[in-house]
Design an enzyme around this catalytic site. Sequence first.
Site, PDB file in Angstrom:
ATOM      1  N   HIS A   6      39.713  37.483  37.570  1.00  0.00           N
ATOM      2  CA  HIS A   6      38.997  36.546  36.523  1.00  0.00           C
ATOM      3  C   HIS A   6      38.619  37.549  35.895  1.00  0.00           C
ATOM      4  O   HIS A   6      37.926  38.702  35.423  1.00  0.00           O
ATOM      5  CB  HIS A   6      37.733  35.533  36.811  1.00  0.00           C
ATOM      6  CG  HIS A   6      37.972  34.503  38.131  1.00  0.00           C
ATOM      7  ND1 HIS A   6      36.721  34.136  39.254  1.00  0.00           N
ATOM      8  CD2 HIS A   6      39.301  34.085  38.469  1.00  0.00           C
ATOM      9  CE1 HIS A   6      37.728  32.664  39.187  1.00  0.00           C
ATOM     10  NE2 HIS A   6      38.139  33.016  39.470  1.00  0.00           N
TER      11      HIS A   6
ATOM     12  N   ASP B  72      36.088  29.978  43.950  1.00  0.00           N
ATOM     13  CA  ASP B  72      37.046  30.224  43.215  1.00  0.00           C
ATOM     14  C   ASP B  72      38.225  30.657  44.464  1.00  0.00           C
ATOM     15  O   ASP B  72      37.498  31.985  44.801  1.00  0.00           O
ATOM     16  CB  ASP B  72      37.680  30.768  42.360  1.00  0.00           C
ATOM     17  CG  ASP B  72      39.107  30.253  41.750  1.00  0.00           C
ATOM     18  OD1 ASP B  72      39.865  29.751  42.232  1.00  0.00           O
ATOM     19  OD2 ASP B  72      39.418  31.357  41.214  1.00  0.00           O
TER      20      ASP B  72
ATOM     21  N   SER C 167      37.175  38.357  41.439  1.00  0.00           N
ATOM     22  CA  SER C 167      35.953  38.325  40.130  1.00  0.00           C
ATOM     23  C   SER C 167      35.332  39.486  40.149  1.00  0.00           C
ATOM     24  O   SER C 167      36.085  40.746  40.023  1.00  0.00           O
ATOM     25  CB  SER C 167      35.744  36.531  41.010  1.00  0.00           C
ATOM     26  OG  SER C 167      35.320  36.765  38.625  1.00  0.00           O
TER      27      SER C 167
END
Length: 190
Positions: free
Chosen positions: A40, A133, A13
Amino acid sequence: MEPRLKLVAIGGSWGGIKASLSILEGLPADYSIPILLVLHRLRNQEGNLQELLDKKLRLRVLEVEDKEPLLPGHVYLAPSNYHVLIERDHTCSLDDSELENYSRPAIDVTFTSAADVFAENTVGVLLSGASKDGSSGLSYIFDNGGIAIAQDPAEAEVAVMPQAAIDRVPGCKVMNVARIKEFLLSLHEH
């Protein structure tokens, strides 16, 4: 003889683009294992991440399309706003179901489906990021006999994501970006 690895799945991310670029720049054009990259990205924003990566890497970079076969020498980039799942026939499918961990694509979704298909022939790499995540997906890869790697949180731009993986998967390998690149190179079959 170790079983031939079938997939390297990389997730990240915040800070993950820079880290993944550093890792992938070191891999040859004929790298023997397909790579699936789940980063992401801002929702509903058409980015040129695929073009950026394609210019900088020797590997061919493609944004995943539905029913895309996974081939060596390629980096498959999860498109914005879709989860990427791996099918039994080693193709990708796109899914626009609910967000997971506030994300779509979600790293957990891809890591879990990769382990379901490739089991111990999966390498999961979790890089810098500001959410958790990927940690349950990395745990799932590890529990299915695959190799789990987390970027060293001390080096990560944002340590939350790799640290969550280390906390959840005590058996994962913790490596800096240079070491991850070396490790992936060591898996390459000429």
